[in-house]
Scaffold this motif. Structure first.
Motif, PDB file in Angstrom:
ATOM      1  N   HIS A   7      31.350  40.943  28.261  1.00 39.71           N
ATOM      2  CA  HIS A   7      32.540  41.648  27.798  1.00 39.71           C
ATOM      3  C   HIS A   7      32.359  43.108  28.209  1.00 39.71           C
ATOM      4  O   HIS A   7      31.341  43.714  27.883  1.00 39.71           O
ATOM      5  CB  HIS A   7      32.643  41.512  26.276  1.00 39.71           C
ATOM      6  CG  HIS A   7      33.804  42.214  25.682  1.00 39.71           C
ATOM      7  ND1 HIS A   7      35.075  41.686  25.698  1.00 39.71           N
ATOM      8  CD2 HIS A   7      33.904  43.400  25.056  1.00 39.71           C
ATOM      9  CE1 HIS A   7      35.889  42.523  25.101  1.00 39.71           C
ATOM     10  NE2 HIS A   7      35.199  43.573  24.703  1.00 39.71           N
ATOM     11  N   HIS A  43      33.679  35.629  38.343  1.00 40.13           N
ATOM     12  CA  HIS A  43      35.061  35.358  37.942  1.00 40.13           C
ATOM     13  C   HIS A  43      35.493  36.361  36.881  1.00 40.13           C
ATOM     14  O   HIS A  43      34.748  36.648  35.949  1.00 40.13           O
ATOM     15  CB  HIS A  43      35.176  33.939  37.380  1.00 40.13           C
ATOM     16  CG  HIS A  43      34.589  32.913  38.281  1.00 40.13           C
ATOM     17  ND1 HIS A  43      35.228  32.445  39.405  1.00 40.13           N
ATOM     18  CD2 HIS A  43      33.384  32.297  38.255  1.00 40.13           C
ATOM     19  CE1 HIS A  43      34.461  31.571  40.014  1.00 40.13           C
ATOM     20  NE2 HIS A  43      33.322  31.463  39.338  1.00 40.13           N
ATOM     21  N   LEU A  44      36.703  36.890  37.050  1.00 41.19           N
ATOM     22  CA  LEU A  44      37.302  37.783  36.061  1.00 41.19           C
ATOM     23  C   LEU A  44      38.449  37.058  35.394  1.00 41.19           C
ATOM     24  O   LEU A  44      39.017  36.127  35.960  1.00 41.19           O
ATOM     25  CB  LEU A  44      37.811  39.061  36.727  1.00 41.19           C
ATOM     26  CG  LEU A  44      36.758  39.924  37.401  1.00 41.19           C
ATOM     27  CD1 LEU A  44      37.412  41.103  38.109  1.00 41.19           C
ATOM     28  CD2 LEU A  44      35.767  40.430  36.378  1.00 41.19           C
ATOM     29  N   ASP A  45      38.815  37.516  34.218  1.00 43.77           N
ATOM     30  CA  ASP A  45      39.860  36.812  33.483  1.00 43.77           C
ATOM     31  C   ASP A  45      41.242  36.952  34.097  1.00 43.77           C
ATOM     32  O   ASP A  45      42.037  36.036  34.023  1.00 43.77           O
ATOM     33  CB  ASP A  45      39.868  37.214  32.005  1.00 43.77           C
ATOM     34  CG  ASP A  45      39.889  38.712  31.764  1.00 43.77           C
ATOM     35  OD1 ASP A  45      39.852  39.484  32.724  1.00 43.77           O
ATOM     36  OD2 ASP A  45      39.933  39.094  30.576  1.00 43.77           O
ATOM     37  N   ARG A  46      41.570  38.080  34.730  1.00 44.92           N
ATOM     38  CA  ARG A  46      42.926  38.241  35.240  1.00 44.92           C
ATOM     39  C   ARG A  46      43.033  38.788  36.655  1.00 44.92           C
ATOM     40  O   ARG A  46      44.129  38.965  37.156  1.00 44.92           O
ATOM     41  CB  ARG A  46      43.720  39.167  34.316  1.00 44.92           C
ATOM     42  CG  ARG A  46      44.027  38.550  32.968  1.00 44.92           C
ATOM     43  CD  ARG A  46      44.826  39.501  32.120  1.00 44.92           C
ATOM     44  NE  ARG A  46      44.038  40.648  31.706  1.00 44.92           N
ATOM     45  CZ  ARG A  46      43.269  40.692  30.618  1.00 44.92           C
ATOM     46  NH1 ARG A  46      43.163  39.652  29.844  1.00 44.92           N
ATOM     47  NH2 ARG A  46      42.605  41.782  30.317  1.00 44.92           N
ATOM     48  N   ARG A  47      41.930  39.087  37.307  1.00 41.42           N
ATOM     49  CA  ARG A  47      42.001  39.711  38.634  1.00 41.42           C
ATOM     50  C   ARG A  47      41.012  39.069  39.591  1.00 41.42           C
ATOM     51  O   ARG A  47      40.037  38.458  39.176  1.00 41.42           O
ATOM     52  CB  ARG A  47      41.687  41.207  38.532  1.00 41.42           C
ATOM     53  CG  ARG A  47      42.652  41.954  37.639  1.00 41.42           C
ATOM     54  CD  ARG A  47      42.478  43.437  37.753  1.00 41.42           C
ATOM     55  NE  ARG A  47      41.281  43.883  37.031  1.00 41.42           N
ATOM     56  CZ  ARG A  47      40.746  45.095  37.168  1.00 41.42           C
ATOM     57  NH1 ARG A  47      41.276  45.951  37.995  1.00 41.42           N
ATOM     58  NH2 ARG A  47      39.684  45.442  36.482  1.00 41.42           N
ATOM     59  N   GLU A  48      41.288  39.249  40.868  1.00 38.44           N
ATOM     60  CA  GLU A  48      40.371  38.759  41.897  1.00 38.44           C
ATOM     61  C   GLU A  48      39.163  39.693  41.975  1.00 38.44           C
ATOM     62  O   GLU A  48      39.327  40.908  42.104  1.00 38.44           O
ATOM     63  CB  GLU A  48      41.078  38.728  43.252  1.00 38.44           C
ATOM     64  CG  GLU A  48      40.211  38.240  44.368  1.00 38.44           C
ATOM     65  CD  GLU A  48      40.921  38.256  45.711  1.00 38.44           C
ATOM     66  OE1 GLU A  48      40.221  38.175  46.724  1.00 38.44           O
ATOM     67  OE2 GLU A  48      42.152  38.359  45.743  1.00 38.44           O
ATOM     68  N   ARG A  56      37.838  47.397  33.535  1.00 35.04           N
ATOM     69  CA  ARG A  56      38.583  47.928  32.398  1.00 35.04           C
ATOM     70  C   ARG A  56      37.920  47.440  31.116  1.00 35.04           C
ATOM     71  O   ARG A  56      37.519  46.278  31.034  1.00 35.04           O
ATOM     72  CB  ARG A  56      40.023  47.436  32.425  1.00 35.04           C
ATOM     73  CG  ARG A  56      40.804  47.902  33.611  1.00 35.04           C
ATOM     74  CD  ARG A  56      42.230  47.403  33.511  1.00 35.04           C
ATOM     75  NE  ARG A  56      42.825  47.363  34.827  1.00 35.04           N
ATOM     76  CZ  ARG A  56      43.694  46.459  35.231  1.00 35.04           C
ATOM     77  NH1 ARG A  56      44.067  45.491  34.420  1.00 35.04           N
ATOM     78  NH2 ARG A  56      44.192  46.503  36.445  1.00 35.04           N
ATOM     79  N   GLU A  59      37.738  43.594  29.438  1.00 34.86           N
ATOM     80  CA  GLU A  59      37.762  42.470  30.384  1.00 34.86           C
ATOM     81  C   GLU A  59      36.560  41.558  30.169  1.00 34.86           C
ATOM     82  O   GLU A  59      35.510  41.989  29.699  1.00 34.86           O
ATOM     83  CB  GLU A  59      37.739  42.969  31.836  1.00 34.86           C
ATOM     84  CG  GLU A  59      39.060  43.496  32.287  1.00 34.86           C
ATOM     85  CD  GLU A  59      39.097  43.778  33.784  1.00 34.86           C
ATOM     86  OE1 GLU A  59      39.949  43.196  34.454  1.00 34.86           O
ATOM     87  OE2 GLU A  59      38.271  44.571  34.247  1.00 34.86           O
ATOM     88  N   GLN A  60      36.735  40.310  30.536  1.00 33.99           N
ATOM     89  CA  GLN A  60      35.663  39.317  30.501  1.00 33.99           C
ATOM     90  C   GLN A  60      35.207  39.066  31.941  1.00 33.99           C
ATOM     91  O   GLN A  60      36.046  38.896  32.835  1.00 33.99           O
ATOM     92  CB  GLN A  60      36.151  38.011  29.905  1.00 33.99           C
ATOM     93  CG  GLN A  60      36.488  38.103  28.443  1.00 33.99           C
ATOM     94  CD  GLN A  60      35.272  38.311  27.579  1.00 33.99           C
ATOM     95  OE1 GLN A  60      35.126  39.351  26.983  1.00 33.99           O
ATOM     96  NE2 GLN A  60      34.397  37.345  27.509  1.00 33.99           N
TER      97      GLN A  60
END
Length: 68
Positions: A7, A43-48, A56, A59-60
């Motif tokens: 996190h 791997h990110l939760d919302r971005r490449e 940010r 973010e995970q």
């Protein structure tokens, strides 16, 4: 394969992805982390994921480190 999840805290807000991972996975060099990112193990939760991507807070991040 070893799986890690992190996190992103306020301390790392704005930090590059590769530098963040080196900080939390101190057994790996920045070049090793960059290769893991390029090979699709991060791997990110919302971005490449890209090595120079600014993180940010909140973010995970998940990383699968293959066995040697």
């Amino acid at each position: 394969m070893t799986h890690h999840e992190f996190h992103v805290t306020d301390d790392f807000d704005g930090q590059r992805l590769d530098r963040f991972l080196v900080a939390v996975l101190s057994d790996y060099s920045r070049s090793q982390i960059q290769k893991l990112i390029a090979d699709g193990h991060v791997h990110l939760d919302r971005r490449e994921p890209k090595a120079n991507l600014q993180m940010r807070a909140g973010e995970q991040v998940a990383i699968d480190v293959p066995d040697a």
